[in-house]
Write a protein that holds these residues in place. Structure first.
Motif, short mmCIF file in Angstrom:
data_model
loop_
_atom_site.label_atom_id
_atom_site.label_comp_id
_atom_site.label_asym_id
_atom_site.label_seq_id
_atom_site.Cartn_x
_atom_site.Cartn_y
_atom_site.Cartn_z
N LYS A 26 0.83 -1.20 0.00
CA LYS A 26 0.00 0.00 0.00
C LYS A 26 0.87 1.26 0.00
CE LYS A 26 -3.70 2.26 2.55
NZ LYS A 26 -4.54 2.23 3.74
N HIS A 27 1.91 1.25 0.81
CA HIS A 27 2.82 2.40 0.88
C HIS A 27 3.67 2.53 -0.38
CE1 HIS A 27 6.10 4.98 2.22
NE2 HIS A 27 6.93 4.03 1.86
N TYR A 28 4.27 1.44 -0.78
CA TYR A 28 5.27 1.45 -1.85
C TYR A 28 4.65 1.66 -3.22
CZ TYR A 28 9.90 0.15 -3.63
OH TYR A 28 11.14 0.16 -4.21
N LEU A 29 3.52 1.05 -3.44
CA LEU A 29 2.88 1.10 -4.76
C LEU A 29 1.82 2.20 -4.77
CD1 LEU A 29 2.69 -2.75 -5.13
CD2 LEU A 29 4.24 -1.22 -6.37
N SER A 30 2.29 3.40 -4.54
CA SER A 30 1.40 4.56 -4.44
C SER A 30 1.80 5.62 -5.46
CB SER A 30 1.48 5.15 -3.04
OG SER A 30 2.77 5.68 -2.81
N ALA A 31 0.86 6.53 -5.72
CA ALA A 31 1.15 7.64 -6.62
C ALA A 31 2.28 8.50 -6.05
CB ALA A 31 -0.10 8.47 -6.84
N LYS A 32 2.32 8.66 -4.74
CA LYS A 32 3.39 9.46 -4.12
C LYS A 32 4.76 8.85 -4.40
CE LYS A 32 5.01 11.10 0.29
NZ LYS A 32 5.30 12.18 0.80
N GLN A 33 4.88 7.54 -4.22
CA GLN A 33 6.15 6.86 -4.48
C GLN A 33 6.56 7.02 -5.95
OE1 GLN A 33 9.39 5.04 -3.34
NE2 GLN A 33 7.79 4.80 -1.85
N ARG A 34 5.57 6.93 -6.82
CA ARG A 34 5.83 7.07 -8.26
C ARG A 34 6.22 8.49 -8.62
NH1 ARG A 34 0.57 6.68 -11.33
NH2 ARG A 34 0.43 8.73 -10.37
N ASP A 35 5.50 9.47 -8.07
CA ASP A 35 5.61 10.85 -8.52
C ASP A 35 6.67 11.68 -7.81
OD1 ASP A 35 3.51 10.16 -10.17
OD2 ASP A 35 1.98 11.13 -8.92
N GLU A 36 7.19 11.19 -6.69
CA GLU A 36 8.17 11.96 -5.92
C GLU A 36 9.45 11.14 -5.73
OE1 GLU A 36 6.39 13.40 -2.30
OE2 GLU A 36 4.58 14.05 -3.37
N PRO A 37 10.21 10.95 -6.79
CA PRO A 37 11.40 10.09 -6.69
C PRO A 37 12.41 10.57 -5.65
CG PRO A 37 11.28 11.14 -8.85
CD PRO A 37 10.03 11.49 -8.14
N GLY A 38 12.50 11.85 -5.40
CA GLY A 38 13.47 12.36 -4.43
C GLY A 38 13.20 11.90 -3.02
N SER A 39 11.94 11.61 -2.71
CA SER A 39 11.61 11.11 -1.37
C SER A 39 11.25 9.63 -1.41
CB SER A 39 10.44 11.92 -0.77
OG SER A 39 9.28 11.77 -1.56
N GLY A 40 11.42 9.02 -2.57
CA GLY A 40 11.06 7.62 -2.75
C GLY A 40 12.20 6.66 -2.47
#
Length: 195
Positions: free
Chosen positions: A93-107
């Motif tokens: 749920k955490h890893y496969l999120s739009a945030k993880q995809r869209d914010e590589p600097g914090s990913g």
């Protein structure tokens, strides 16, 4: 010219490490200059070599830092009472999120650095730092298996990690197309259902 205190020197080094970890994940190892890193850290370019011998040394340190930050996030997902499948579900749920995809600097550095590290010479220090980071991620996935996980359990952990990293990598590559969201949802559901 006044000397910088040891405390300020340490603080500056931390700023450089944080900026480089973020920028390397965002733009790649070769997409960022020392000047970019120092500017992002709010420091002058000339101060870099007082902290690091080379950009290669910094890349390894930044990689280690990025994986350490990732480990803190992964540990926060593993509740004390959680079993392996609950952890994998929370992780998906955490890893496969739009945030993880869209914010590589914090990913995740496993995703953000994979292609560049793979192109680096095997003698570069970042290769070893990346390998250690991947092993730590596998260790977290294996933490539910006890001190001596079976070969099958280890293979499942490697497959899960590969699926997570691959899914975010593909989702980033097709971002903007509906397929990107489909990839995240499909893999999240697949992992949640018990792989």
């Amino acid at each position: 010219m006044p000397r910088v205190s040891r405390e300020q020197t340490d603080k500056n080094r931390q700023l450089i490490e944080a900026a480089s970890a973020r920028l390397f994940k965002e733009r790649g190892l070769n997409g960022v200059s020392v000047a970019d890193i120092m500017a992002s850290a709010g420091l002058t370019h000339g101060g870099f070599y007082g902290h690091f011998e080379s950009k290669d040394e910094l890349a390894a340190v930044a990689c280690e830092r990025a994986f350490s930050e990732s480990d803190v996030r992964w540990r926060s997902l593993a509740r004390e009472d959680a079993d392996e499948q609950a952890f994998v579900g929370a992780l998906a749920k955490h890893y496969l999120s739009a945030k993880q995809r869209d914010e590589p600097g914090s990913g995740c550095p496993a995703v953000g650095l994979a292609a560049d590290v793979g192109r680096e010479d095997t003698a570069k220090p970042v290769r070893g730092a990346y390998a250690q980071g991947i092993k730590a991620m596998l260790g977290r996935l294996l933490s539910f298996a006890g001190p001596r996980p079976s070969k099958k359990t280890r293979q499942r952990a490697i497959a899960r990690l590969s699926i997570l990293v691959g899914a975010v990598t593909l989702a980033r590559a097709v971002r903007g197309d509906p397929l990107s969201d489909e990839i995240l949802v499909a893999v999240r559901d697949y992992l949640h259902d018990g792989f």
